[in-house]
Design a protein around this motif. Structure first.
Motif, PDB file in Angstrom:
ATOM      1  N   ILE A  43      20.157  48.213  35.088  1.00 23.97           N
ATOM      2  CA  ILE A  43      21.439  47.051  35.452  1.00 23.97           C
ATOM      3  C   ILE A  43      21.783  46.918  36.680  1.00 23.97           C
ATOM      4  N   ASN A  44      21.688  45.830  37.350  1.00 25.84           N
ATOM      5  CA  ASN A  44      22.186  45.782  38.795  1.00 25.84           C
ATOM      6  C   ASN A  44      23.720  45.387  38.688  1.00 25.84           C
ATOM      7  N   PHE A  45      24.497  46.710  38.635  1.00 26.71           N
ATOM      8  CA  PHE A  45      25.922  46.464  38.857  1.00 26.71           C
ATOM      9  C   PHE A  45      26.547  45.913  40.104  1.00 26.71           C
ATOM     10  N   GLU A  46      25.691  46.112  41.101  1.00 25.46           N
ATOM     11  CA  GLU A  46      26.457  45.331  42.288  1.00 25.46           C
ATOM     12  C   GLU A  46      26.396  43.879  42.216  1.00 25.46           C
ATOM     13  N   SER A  47      25.320  43.120  41.555  1.00 26.62           N
ATOM     14  CA  SER A  47      25.304  41.681  41.716  1.00 26.62           C
ATOM     15  C   SER A  47      26.175  41.150  40.519  1.00 26.62           C
ATOM     16  N   ALA A  48      26.906  42.100  39.836  1.00 24.05           N
ATOM     17  CA  ALA A  48      27.493  41.486  38.679  1.00 24.05           C
ATOM     18  C   ALA A  48      29.044  40.679  39.294  1.00 24.05           C
ATOM     19  N   THR A 102      36.478  36.085  39.367  1.00 24.03           N
ATOM     20  CA  THR A 102      37.536  36.407  40.193  1.00 24.03           C
ATOM     21  C   THR A 102      36.861  37.408  41.250  1.00 24.03           C
ATOM     22  N   GLU A 103      37.519  37.592  42.367  1.00 23.50           N
ATOM     23  CA  GLU A 103      37.105  38.482  43.395  1.00 23.50           C
ATOM     24  C   GLU A 103      36.964  39.982  42.849  1.00 23.50           C
ATOM     25  N   GLU A 104      38.200  40.391  42.381  1.00 27.17           N
ATOM     26  CA  GLU A 104      38.445  41.945  42.018  1.00 27.17           C
ATOM     27  C   GLU A 104      38.440  41.623  40.348  1.00 27.17           C
ATOM     28  N   GLY A 105      38.097  42.841  39.590  1.00 33.11           N
ATOM     29  CA  GLY A 105      38.206  42.764  38.272  1.00 33.11           C
ATOM     30  C   GLY A 105      37.204  43.628  37.635  1.00 33.11           C
ATOM     31  N   THR A 106      36.909  43.420  36.391  1.00 28.84           N
ATOM     32  CA  THR A 106      35.912  44.132  35.708  1.00 28.84           C
ATOM     33  C   THR A 106      34.572  43.508  35.822  1.00 28.84           C
ATOM     34  N   PRO A 107      33.417  44.547  36.011  1.00 23.58           N
ATOM     35  CA  PRO A 107      32.086  43.575  36.218  1.00 23.58           C
ATOM     36  C   PRO A 107      31.712  43.132  35.191  1.00 23.58           C
ATOM     37  N   TYR A 108      31.074  41.929  35.080  1.00 23.79           N
ATOM     38  CA  TYR A 108      30.670  41.261  33.886  1.00 23.79           C
ATOM     39  C   TYR A 108      29.022  41.029  34.057  1.00 23.79           C
ATOM     40  N   LYS A 140      32.950  39.394  38.738  1.00 22.13           N
ATOM     41  CA  LYS A 140      34.159  40.070  38.119  1.00 22.13           C
ATOM     42  C   LYS A 140      34.950  39.025  37.381  1.00 22.13           C
ATOM     43  N   ILE A 141      35.434  39.648  36.409  1.00 13.85           N
ATOM     44  CA  ILE A 141      36.438  39.027  35.451  1.00 13.85           C
ATOM     45  C   ILE A 141      37.763  39.579  35.436  1.00 13.85           C
ATOM     46  N   PRO A 142      38.864  38.712  35.302  1.00 14.28           N
ATOM     47  CA  PRO A 142      40.094  39.557  35.316  1.00 14.28           C
ATOM     48  C   PRO A 142      40.497  40.048  34.068  1.00 14.28           C
ATOM     49  N   ILE A 143      39.719  40.737  33.077  1.00 14.99           N
ATOM     50  CA  ILE A 143      40.263  41.273  31.962  1.00 14.99           C
ATOM     51  C   ILE A 143      39.407  42.745  31.739  1.00 14.99           C
ATOM     52  N   THR A 144      39.784  43.383  30.991  1.00 16.56           N
ATOM     53  CA  THR A 144      39.155  44.688  30.400  1.00 16.56           C
ATOM     54  C   THR A 144      38.601  44.454  29.198  1.00 16.56           C
TER      55      THR A 144
END
Length: 255
Positions: free
Chosen positions: A86-91, A69-75, A93-97
């Motif tokens: 870990i390149n967090f910016e390139s991760a 998804t566009e917004e959510g938890t970095p996967y 997003k998924i709609p769960i936590t």
């Protein structure tokens, strides 16, 4: 082990007992001399060596999820782990936590994540910036036990796994056809030389300093880019004031 290099010889003569009966592997690549040599080099380096499995809690594979998804938890996926970070910016997003994940793979500061499949063999230490992420099923979670943390730093373990001595051991154990991967037991069997704690601390400090410089370089580039945009949108004087404010916040002084 500073100048050690593996042999380029690719042929090894092994008996049936020394090969398949002891390893269960028929593939010739598994028996290349360089793999025996790297383990011999580690054992002869002058430091006590231990299997990774004796230092860590049971290894866990991450969580498989395919709906982005566009917004959510970095996967965090395999491609997000490289160069020891870990390149967090390139991760994506998924709609769960983590509350929705039925596996014990919640990240903690000091955890080590390790890519097990595809681009296998890349390792990084989790910092406070990534603890809210979720790792994919193609990444392993490696966590030092509370006892081993007294003698071993996660930054050192991660660096060793990323070194030629770690990578060759991983390469030795991977299996597969289209995509190579390493199993949890095989990763746990890797040999790691245990340097004195003070030497590990020096290594960890250099790693953190290097990462800090990379981050600052990236921030300076972003400031410069935004400064140019502001100069175009407003005027040079306003942009210069803004740039100087940002540089001061970073502790950078122009001479």
């Amino acid at each position: 082990m500073k100048d050690w290099q593996p042999t380029e010889e690719t042929v090894a003569v092994k008996s049936f007992a020394e090969s398949f009966l002891s390893s269960g592997r028929f593939d010739a690549e598994y028996y290349q001399p360089k793999y025996d040599q790297v383990e011999e080099a580690i054992k002869d380096c002058g430091f006590l060596s231990q299997n990774l499995g004796s230092l860590i809690e049971p290894i866990q594979n991450g969580f498989d999820y395919r709906e982005y998804t566009e917004e959510g938890t970095p996967y965090i996926r395999v491609g997000d782990v490289k160069n020891g970070q870990i390149n967090f910016e390139s991760a994506v997003k998924i709609p769960i936590t983590m509350a929705n994940v039925d596996k014990s793979v919640g990240l903690q500061i000091g955890d080590i994540i390790f890519t097990r499949k595809g681009s296998f063999g890349n390792s990084a230490v989790v910092t406070e910036l990534e603890v809210n992420g979720i790792i994919s099923s193609e990444i392993m979670l490696v966590r030092l036990t509370s006892v081993s943390r007294q003698e071993v730093l996660p930054e050192y373990v991660s660096l060793f796994l990323n070194s030629k001595f770690g990578y060759l051991q991983v390469e030795h154990r991977v299996h597969g056809v289209a995509y190579y991967s390493i199993s949890q037991p095989d990763l746990a069997n890797l040999l790691i030389p245990i340097l004195p704690k003070y030497q590990q601390q020096k290594i960890a400090e250099k790693i953190k300093s290097s990462f800090s410089l990379k981050l600052k370089s990236k921030q300076l580039l972003e400031i410069a880019k935004t400064g140019v945009e502001r100069a175009i949108e407003t005027d040079e004087a306003t942009a210069t004031i803004w740039i100087n404010q940002q540089l001061e916040a970073l502790g950078v002084k122009l001479t």
